[in-house]
Write an enzyme that holds these catalytic residues in place. Structure first.
Site, PDB file in Angstrom:
ATOM      1  N   ASP A 273       0.911  -1.206  -0.006  1.00 52.63           N
ATOM      2  CA  ASP A 273      -0.076  -0.080  -0.055  1.00 52.63           C
ATOM      3  C   ASP A 273       0.835   1.075  -0.148  1.00 52.63           C
ATOM      4  O   ASP A 273       1.696   1.502   1.033  1.00 52.63           O
ATOM      5  CB  ASP A 273      -0.865  -0.066   1.471  1.00 52.63           C
ATOM      6  CG  ASP A 273      -1.871   0.898   1.106  1.00 52.63           C
ATOM      7  OD1 ASP A 273      -1.931   2.155   0.631  1.00 52.63           O
ATOM      8  OD2 ASP A 273      -3.283   0.829   1.779  1.00 52.63           O
TER       9      ASP A 273
ATOM     10  N   HIS B 263      -3.381  -0.575  -2.339  1.00 52.52           N
ATOM     11  CA  HIS B 263      -4.236   0.319  -1.497  1.00 52.52           C
ATOM     12  C   HIS B 263      -5.652  -0.123  -1.941  1.00 52.52           C
ATOM     13  O   HIS B 263      -6.632   0.150  -1.188  1.00 52.52           O
ATOM     14  CB  HIS B 263      -3.797   1.692  -1.604  1.00 52.52           C
ATOM     15  CG  HIS B 263      -4.720   2.509  -0.731  1.00 52.52           C
ATOM     16  ND1 HIS B 263      -5.024   2.642   0.542  1.00 52.52           N
ATOM     17  CD2 HIS B 263      -5.898   3.451  -1.252  1.00 52.52           C
ATOM     18  CE1 HIS B 263      -5.708   3.508   0.825  1.00 52.52           C
ATOM     19  NE2 HIS B 263      -6.334   3.890  -0.106  1.00 52.52           N
TER      20      HIS B 263
END
Length: 322
Positions: free
Chosen positions: A267, A295
């Site tokens: 992420d 993400h």
């Protein structure tokens, strides 16, 4: 066995709820009206809910509640930063709960939605059955610097960051976030639209590891880009209307509430160590690190983990009730 999103389901009720201050919140329900109440907080600030957010939840088990936060999505007016602060958003959520006649609900969300979920839970812990949070963001100065200053995410995507910062023409190189906020606040509509697309593109490029190339052609929804850019820059230049470390300093308020935290190892928007830090201080939380996810809430492993988490939480809450 891997899970996919639950099949598409239709909205069973839809309305615009007047929350005062000239704002009307888009609010919808789907699933089982007698099921476990669950509310999903979308990202941003300024993102908006998606029909796919409903599909994280088994419609036979859950009463699914989605809404667009004030000033964005299908809420009216949008985009709008008037009377739009964290306190406003928290009280909007509580008004929604009261309006729907719900005593307690499962609180879920992604990215900025985790910030909002945690802030809501800290203020109204008795209203929360549990949390499922994907891509933890605590709205600290360091997290915003990671996104918008050199030396953070820019180290992994230097060419994309040059394009993002370069949109300002070199005028605000020392303060890209402030520069975008100033540009997005101008009266030049053409410049505002162009800046909002550049802002949105930067986050899109950071959000997924499953797509090799994301260009301006992928920024198709001008309204969503405008809401995201205008409201996010407004919030981030004001530290999201929270004291530094507010959530960690007040974690005692929700220590006893069960939580499942999901976070992609790669992420680049919300950093994994932030989720780990939260979990270390929250005795009733468990962190699942997704080894091949970024993400986005709609990458393969994230979908799998989120749907399994909602099944797990449904079983837990049902057993607890019985």
């Amino acid at each position: 066995m891997s899970r996919t999103l639950y099949p598409k389901i239709s909205v069973t009720s839809q309305q615009w709820l007047d929350v005062g201050d000239g704002h009307q919140i888009y609010l919808e329900q789907s699933g089982n009206e007698k099921g476990i109440p669950v509310v999903y907080f979308h990202g941003g600030p300024g993102g908006g809910s998606s029909e796919n957010h409903r599909r994280y939840f088994d419609p036979q088990l859950y009463r699914i509640i989605l809404f667009d936060q004030r000033g964005c999505g299908r809420s009216k007016p949008s985009p709008s930063i008037e009377n739009n602060t964290l306190d406003h958003l928290i009280e909007d959520i509580e008004l929604i709960r009261e309006h729907l006649g719900i005593k307690q609900w499962l609180v879920t969300g992604g990215s900025w939605g985790t910030t909002l979920a945690l802030a809501y839970g800290i203020r109204y812990p008795a209203r929360v059955l549990g949390f499922i949070l994907r891509g933890v963001f605590l709205a600290s100065t360091a997290e915003c610097d990671w996104l918008y200053k050199p030396g953070g995410a820019s180290c992994f995507y230097p060419e994309y960051y040059r394009e993002f910062a370069g949109h300002l023409g070199g005028k605000y190189n020392s303060d890209v976030l402030g520069g975008y906020h100033q540009l997005l606040s101008s009266e030049n509509e053409v410049a505002v639209i162009a800046a909002s697309k550049a802002w949105y593109l930067w986050e899109l490029r950071l959000s997924t590891i499953e797509h090799a190339h994301i260009g301006m052609a992928q920024v198709e929804d001008t309204h969503q880009a405008l809401c995201m850019a205008v409201i996010s820059s407004f919030y981030f230049t004001r530290q999201c209307f929270m004291d530094e470390n507010y959530i960690l300093d007040n974690i005692s308020q929700i220590q006893d509430i069960p939580a499942i935290l999901l976070h992609g190892r790669y992420d680049m928007v919300c950093q994994l160590h932030i989720a780990d830090q939260l979990c270390q201080q929250w005795r009733n939380a468990q962190l699942q690190i997704l080894p091949c996810a970024g993400h986005s809430g709609f990458e393969t492993q994230t979908i799998d983990a989120f749907c399994k988490a909602t099944d797990t939480m449904a079983n837990f809450l049902t057993e607890k009730e019985s």
